[in-house]
Design a protein around this motif. Structure first.
Motif, PDB file in Angstrom:
ATOM      1  N   ASP A  98       0.850  -1.190   0.000  1.00 17.03           N
ATOM      2  CA  ASP A  98       0.000   0.000   0.000  1.00 17.03           C
ATOM      3  C   ASP A  98       0.885   1.240   0.000  1.00 17.03           C
ATOM      4  OD1 ASP A  98      -3.112   0.800   1.067  1.00 17.03           O
ATOM      5  OD2 ASP A  98      -1.518   2.280   1.349  1.00 17.03           O
ATOM      6  N   ASP A 142       0.377   4.452   0.360  1.00 12.93           N
ATOM      7  CA  ASP A 142       0.238   5.443   1.427  1.00 12.93           C
ATOM      8  C   ASP A 142       0.900   4.974   2.715  1.00 12.93           C
ATOM      9  OD1 ASP A 142      -1.001   7.179  -0.210  1.00 12.93           O
ATOM     10  OD2 ASP A 142      -3.046   6.719   0.461  1.00 12.93           O
ATOM     11  N   ILE A 143       0.685   3.708   3.041  1.00  9.36           N
ATOM     12  CA  ILE A 143       1.299   3.199   4.268  1.00  9.36           C
ATOM     13  C   ILE A 143       2.810   3.172   4.110  1.00  9.36           C
ATOM     14  CG2 ILE A 143       1.498   1.207   5.797  1.00  9.36           C
ATOM     15  CD1 ILE A 143      -1.345   0.556   5.250  1.00  9.36           C
ATOM     16  N   SER A 199       4.770   5.038   2.198  1.00  9.08           N
ATOM     17  CA  SER A 199       5.411   6.361   2.283  1.00  9.08           C
ATOM     18  C   SER A 199       5.279   6.934   3.692  1.00  9.08           C
ATOM     19  CB  SER A 199       4.830   7.304   1.234  1.00  9.08           C
ATOM     20  OG  SER A 199       3.459   7.472   1.470  1.00  9.08           O
ATOM     21  N   SER A 200       4.150   6.662   4.377  1.00 10.52           N
ATOM     22  CA  SER A 200       4.019   7.136   5.760  1.00 10.52           C
ATOM     23  C   SER A 200       5.110   6.539   6.632  1.00 10.52           C
ATOM     24  CB  SER A 200       2.665   6.732   6.341  1.00 10.52           C
ATOM     25  OG  SER A 200       1.619   7.295   5.606  1.00 10.52           O
ATOM     26  N   GLN A 203       8.448   8.060   5.806  1.00 10.95           N
ATOM     27  CA  GLN A 203       8.554   9.427   6.329  1.00 10.95           C
ATOM     28  C   GLN A 203       8.792   9.441   7.833  1.00 10.95           C
ATOM     29  OE1 GLN A 203       4.830  10.878   4.967  1.00 10.95           O
ATOM     30  NE2 GLN A 203       5.570  11.301   2.893  1.00 10.95           N
ATOM     31  N   VAL A 204       7.949   8.722   8.591  1.00  8.89           N
ATOM     32  CA  VAL A 204       8.087   8.815  10.054  1.00  8.89           C
ATOM     33  C   VAL A 204       9.405   8.216  10.510  1.00  8.89           C
ATOM     34  CG1 VAL A 204       5.617   8.864  10.513  1.00  8.89           C
ATOM     35  CG2 VAL A 204       6.796   6.686  10.527  1.00  8.89           C
ATOM     36  N   LYS A 239      -1.923  -4.027  12.663  1.00 11.65           N
ATOM     37  CA  LYS A 239      -2.460  -2.792  12.089  1.00 11.65           C
ATOM     38  C   LYS A 239      -3.865  -2.554  12.612  1.00 11.65           C
ATOM     39  CE  LYS A 239      -0.155  -3.033   7.598  1.00 11.65           C
ATOM     40  NZ  LYS A 239      -0.390  -3.382   6.200  1.00 11.65           N
ATOM     41  N   PRO A 240      -4.295  -1.335  12.815  1.00 12.12           N
ATOM     42  CA  PRO A 240      -3.477  -0.132  12.767  1.00 12.12           C
ATOM     43  C   PRO A 240      -2.713   0.049  14.071  1.00 12.12           C
ATOM     44  CG  PRO A 240      -5.759   0.412  13.217  1.00 12.12           C
ATOM     45  CD  PRO A 240      -5.690  -1.072  13.096  1.00 12.12           C
ATOM     46  N   PHE A 241      -1.537   0.651  13.999  1.00 13.49           N
ATOM     47  CA  PHE A 241      -0.733   0.868  15.198  1.00 13.49           C
ATOM     48  C   PHE A 241      -0.499   2.358  15.369  1.00 13.49           C
ATOM     49  CE2 PHE A 241       1.639  -0.821  11.577  1.00 13.49           C
ATOM     50  CZ  PHE A 241       2.299   0.315  11.163  1.00 13.49           C
TER      51      PHE A 241
END
Lengths: 557, 133
Positions: free
Chosen positions: B18, B20-21, B23-24, B27-28, B114-116
């Motif tokens: 996924d 979005d997940i 890249s999130s 990033q974090v 998930k979700p965490f």
């Protein structure tokens, strides 16, 4: 020829020999039970065997049927060999035609839908058997085994056809259902369920014996329809597996007794009584197959729905993960911004932080919702698996209480309100001593968090008293709030699905928390209950066994 | 926590289909000072591990349900290569039934459901690669 090809050929040869031998065995059994016109019998189990074998293991096994049938017919006294060949041809054609038609119609051998029962009855039991009846009867007449008189051929054909039909109706389903590997069935069996099925079959056997084994003249004995309640029970409780096994038991007992001139169909002549019996057994078989298929279809539909819920909940988690990470990144960015601004954080950032709080709370709600839906789906399909380990009940309670207190502090804006929970361990000695049992830690946490959360939610802001006590084999947690309490008529209802207590303007919810809590506690072998005097608060009690739990039984259908 | 002098960046690998997940996560984790590379499925991840530009990662964050080569298939292949089998795996899964999941015996695996929360993720990642909190 390659070694692999040789092995495959060898295996196929063994399969054919086994099929032929079984065919002969069943044929001898069929002939010994009821011989009319020497070669034509009213119950012909080999038809069912041949049909099931060719359908399940491939049409290429047809030589097994041909050899078996040829030997059976050739060994029957008074049958010349060309006639035996003709009859074997008929038997083989029937099996190939029946299995071929079933394959063509995408028949499901698990008999889990009424339409599969219909396919079996029409394509195999009625149409394919006609081939054998016509070819076989003509062979008998051409060979001079049956008289060349008017009406004789038709009669032989009819009897032959009905005998094969019975084989396809009683014996084929037994093999098809029990030998077919079906993904839906693999995880359903358990010894306890098997035991119940055996017990029920034993009852059916006993009842059939009482009904069919009495002297024919004894009119006031149990009537044949007395068998129906047990048959219906078997079909509804165990689905196709139960119905085919019950049919088999009833037909074996009734045929065995009737050829000995016993039971309601005993007199006057064997041919007539066997035809009466045939009608009866066919009716029993159809009723029970259709019932079993209907029961299975319902279970499958329910399971499909639960699967859908489970997949949906799973799918919701994925976007929630990305959403949650991004929102939390946003919060960090705002916090960093504030820190950079030093003593004067902008009010705009304050507003943004409040928006982020709201977004996060909604994400948490959504997450919980997905979990609740998943739990519900698992409960409905009996998939709630516990992974137990030594767990300290007192520590777990304190953990849950602390996390709830933390959430309260957070929502109260950081200024600490007085702690709401007062946890006590009953007993004379050290109140900090652990209470350890083999429980599923995560699941138990879920139960305690739900009950403690409810106590806060409905507790009118009053302190909540939590008491833990033990007996030699049970640990009990009592959670007592001082809220409005629960009316007597609501005390059982709140544990059901989608039910909530009646609190005007109370917090919203699904009404599933207590239901799931009760299911988890009973999966542990424990109990959950509530006692309350309206106006005087409510006490929820959870009792858990301190000893290892028994295995849960699953249904076989 | 970012005030301390920057230690050498710990390399991580994120395998998640996924976008979005993925890249999130990148990033974090980058924001936390890790050197993060990523792959959209197990096959790409194995190829990247075969030719590591920044050395092997200290931890692999692995999704289970992915096209081409899923998480289970990835772990099976990883377990067969001694160099890769040493890298611990953090399984990120949205599935409800992980406790009973079969995993190769010679791998070190942990599970994050998930979700965490960001907090959970960072604590777990730091613990697993022995990074200072």
């Amino acid at each position: 020829m390659s070694a692999l090809a040789r092995t495959q050929l060898g295996r196929r040869a063994v399969e054919m020999v086994v099929l032929a031998a079984t065919y002969i065995l069943l044929a001898r059994l069929g002939l010994s039970l009821a011989t009319v016109e020497r070669s034509v019998t009213l119950v012909w189990p080999p038809s069912g065997l041949a049909l099931a074998a060719l359908f399940l293991f491939g049409l290429r096994l047809w030589p097994g049927v041909a050899v078996g049938a040829l030997l059976v017919n050739a060994l029957t006294p008074g049958v010349p060999w060309p006639t035996a060949v003709g009859m074997a041809l008929g038997n083989t054609a029937e099996a190939v035609l029946g299995a071929g038609l079933l394959r063509w119609s995408r028949f499901d051998p698990g008999l889990r839908r009424p339409r599969d029962v219909v396919k079996l009855v029409i394509l195999a039991a009625s149409i394919s058997t006609a081939a054998s009846a016509v070819i076989g009867s003509l062979s008998l007449q051409l060979g001079g085994v049956v008289a060349n008189a008017p009406g004789v051929l038709g009669n032989v054909m009819r009897v032959w056809w009905l005998g094969d039909l019975m084989g396809d109706l009683i014996f084929a389903p037994l093999l098809l259902v029990w030998l077919s590997r079906d993904g839906r069935e693999t995880r359903l069996g358990s010894w306890a369920e098997g035991g119940v099925l055996l017990l029920l079959l034993a009852f059916i056997f006993a009842m059939a014996a009482v009904v069919f084994h009495r002297p024919a003249s004894f009119v006031f004995g149990a009537q044949p329809y007395a068998i129906f309640p047990l048959l219906i029970w078997a079909a509804l409780r165990f689905g196709p597996r139960g119905s085919v096994a019950a049919n088999f038991v009833v037909s074996v007992v009734s045929v065995w007794a009737t050829v000995r001139a016993l039971g309601p169909f005993g007199p006057p002549s064997l041919g007539d009584s066997l035809q009466l019996l045939q009608m009866f057994v066919a009716t029993v078989a159809l009723t029970s197959l259709i019932l079993g298929a209907t029961a299975a279809a319902r279970v499958d539909a329910m399971r499909a729905r639960e699967d859908f819920i489970s997949v949906a909940a799973h799918e919701i988690r994925t976007p929630l993960t990305a959403l949650q990470l991004q929102v939390q990144r946003l919060r960090r960015a705002v916090t960093r911004d504030d820190r950079a601004a030093g003593d004067q954080p902008s009010s705009r950032n304050g507003e943004t932080a409040a928006m982020i709080d709201l977004a996060e709370r909604q994400i948490v709600k959504m997450t919980n919702l997905a979990e609740v839906l998943l739990d519900l789906a698992r409960l409905r399909t009996g998939d709630l698996r516990l992974s137990t380990s030594p767990t300290d009940l007192v520590a777990l309670l304190r953990e849950c209480a602390e996390s709830l207190e933390g959430a309260r502090r957070l929502s109260a804006g950081g200024a600490g309100p007085a702690p709401v929970f007062d946890i006590r361990v009953a007993g004379p000695d050290d109140s900090r001593s652990p209470i350890i049992g083999r429980w599923d830690r995560t699941r138990l946490q879920q139960v305690l968090a739900n009950l403690l959360g409810n106590a806060v939610k409905y507790g009118a802001g009053q302190p909540v008293m939590v008491t833990v006590s033990t007996t030699s084999d049970t640990a009990t947690v009592d959670i007592q709030d001082r809220g409005p309490g629960i009316a007597a008529q609501d005390q059982e209802r709140i544990f059901r699905r989608y039910e909530r207590g009646v609190v005007t303007g109370g917090p919203p919810g699904f009404g599933l928390g207590l239901h799931i809590a009760r299911e988890i506690v009973s999966a542990h072998g424990g109990t959950i209950s509530v006692s309350s005097t309206p106006g005087n608060g409510a006490t929820f009690s959870v009792s858990l066994p301190l000893l290892p739990l028994r295995k849960r039984t699953r249904r076989l259908i | 926590m970012t005030d301390a002098a920057a230690p050498p960046r710990i390399p991580l690998l994120v395998v998640e289909d996924d976008e979005d997940i993925r890249s999130s996560l990148v990033q974090v984790l980058e924001e936390e000072g890790f050197a993060v590379s990523s792959a959209p499925n197990g096959r790409v991840a194995l190829d990247a591990l075969g030719a590591p530009e920044r050395g092997l990662p200290r931890l692999i964050l692995l999704d289970l349900m992915m096209p081409v080569l899923d998480g289970r298939g990835f772990m099976d292949e990883q377990a067969r290569l001694p160099d890769l089998a040493r890298i611990p795996v953090l399984i990120l899964s949205a599935s409800g039934t992980l406790e009973s999941m079969e995993r190769p015996a010679n791998l070190t695996t942990s599970v994050l459901k998930k979700p965490f929360t960001l907090e959970r993720l960072l604590t777990t990642v730091r613990t697993l690669c022995g990074a200072p909190g």
